[in-house]
Enzyme design. Structure first.
Site, short mmCIF file in Angstrom:
data_model
loop_
_atom_site.label_atom_id
_atom_site.label_comp_id
_atom_site.label_asym_id
_atom_site.label_seq_id
_atom_site.Cartn_x
_atom_site.Cartn_y
_atom_site.Cartn_z
N HIS A 17 73.71 -0.96 -60.95
CA HIS A 17 74.07 0.17 -61.68
C HIS A 17 75.78 0.23 -62.03
CE1 HIS A 17 70.60 1.95 -59.29
NE2 HIS A 17 70.32 1.87 -60.36
N LYS A 41 59.15 13.60 -56.00
CA LYS A 41 59.47 12.36 -55.38
C LYS A 41 60.56 12.53 -54.46
CE LYS A 41 61.03 8.18 -57.39
NZ LYS A 41 61.29 7.25 -58.53
N ARG A 90 66.89 -5.30 -67.02
CA ARG A 90 67.07 -6.31 -65.98
C ARG A 90 66.39 -7.45 -66.54
NH1 ARG A 90 65.26 -2.74 -60.89
NH2 ARG A 90 63.92 -2.38 -62.61
N SER A 128 66.86 -0.41 -56.55
CA SER A 128 67.15 0.43 -55.05
C SER A 128 66.15 0.35 -54.25
CB SER A 128 67.40 2.09 -55.93
OG SER A 128 68.34 1.92 -56.80
O1 PNS Z 1 66.25 5.22 -62.48
P1 PNS Z 1 65.05 5.33 -63.00
O2 PNS Z 1 64.14 6.08 -62.06
O3 PNS Z 1 64.34 4.33 -63.75
O4 PNS Z 1 65.19 6.64 -64.32
C1 PNS Z 1 64.22 7.22 -64.95
C2 PNS Z 1 64.70 8.31 -65.67
C3 PNS Z 1 65.46 9.50 -64.83
C4 PNS Z 1 65.65 7.77 -66.81
C5 PNS Z 1 63.66 9.08 -66.32
O5 PNS Z 1 62.64 9.31 -65.43
C6 PNS Z 1 63.88 10.59 -66.86
O6 PNS Z 1 64.54 10.55 -67.87
N1 PNS Z 1 63.12 11.47 -66.43
C7 PNS Z 1 63.33 12.74 -67.05
C8 PNS Z 1 62.13 13.53 -67.57
C9 PNS Z 1 62.20 13.06 -68.89
O7 PNS Z 1 62.81 13.30 -69.62
N2 PNS Z 1 60.78 12.48 -69.24
C10 PNS Z 1 60.41 12.15 -70.67
C11 PNS Z 1 61.11 10.83 -70.86
S1 PNS Z 1 59.81 9.74 -71.48
#
Ligand code: PNS
Length: 160
Positions: A17, A41, A90, A128
């Protein structure tokens, strides 16, 4: 002014990150690191702890803001006048999900576009989830996280 958002769970922030944060910060005036508050979660670190870890490991980067958000990422982008969403890639296995998310976000809001930054090769296997697992079993995570994060992981898992 260009404002970008690098969203994620960051539970905890890894060197992968930090690599993306440093590179993204060079491409924008302000980089907001957005920590998702996901009540469904329950993570290892609380949102406040994740923000603290992020602040500590990015304190030498001048144009960074650490914030948390709930709800839709595009709403968070609108509220912060961000025009770019940054995600690290990645490997090809990340791509399907990331492309779907980028296209969904663009369908919801055209004001922000997603840019992908390929993770540096030395961090391409890092997540993570694996860091938490190694730390929980008393393994050495010093190659994967900053010293401050390593310390906090040891406290969490009582492996000092
Ligand atoms: O580190 P991660 O868990 O891969 O991040 C995922 C994240 C936070 C980018 C994604 O879950 C997100 O944007 N969640 C917010 C809810 C949202 O906007 N969902 C619609 C997107 S398709």
């Amino acid at each position: 002014m260009s404002i970008s958002i690098y969203p994620g769970s960051f539970d905890p922030v890894t060197l992968g990150h930090i690599d993306i944060i440093k590179r993204a910060a060079k491409m924008t005036d302000v980089l907001i690191v957005g920590v998702l508050k996901n009540s469904a979660k329950r993570g290892l670190f609380t949102i406040e702890e994740r923000e603290d870890l992020l602040r500590q490991v990015t304190k030498d980067i001048p144009n960074i803001e650490i914030k948390s958000f709930d709800g839709l990422l595009v709403d968070f982008a609108k509220e912060n006048n961000a025009n770019t969403i940054v995600r690290g890639l990645r490997a090809i296995t990340d791509f399907d999900y990331e492309l779907q998310m980028a296209q969904t976000n663009r369908a919801l809001y055209e004001g922000a576009d997603t840019i992908f930054i390929p993770t540096s090769i030395e961090y391409s296997f890092l997540s993570s989830t694996t860091v938490r697992e190694i730390a929980s079993l008393g393994g050495d995570v010093s190659k994967f996280v900053a010293p401050y994060v390593e310390e906090k992981l040891k406290e969490k898992y009582n492996t000092k």
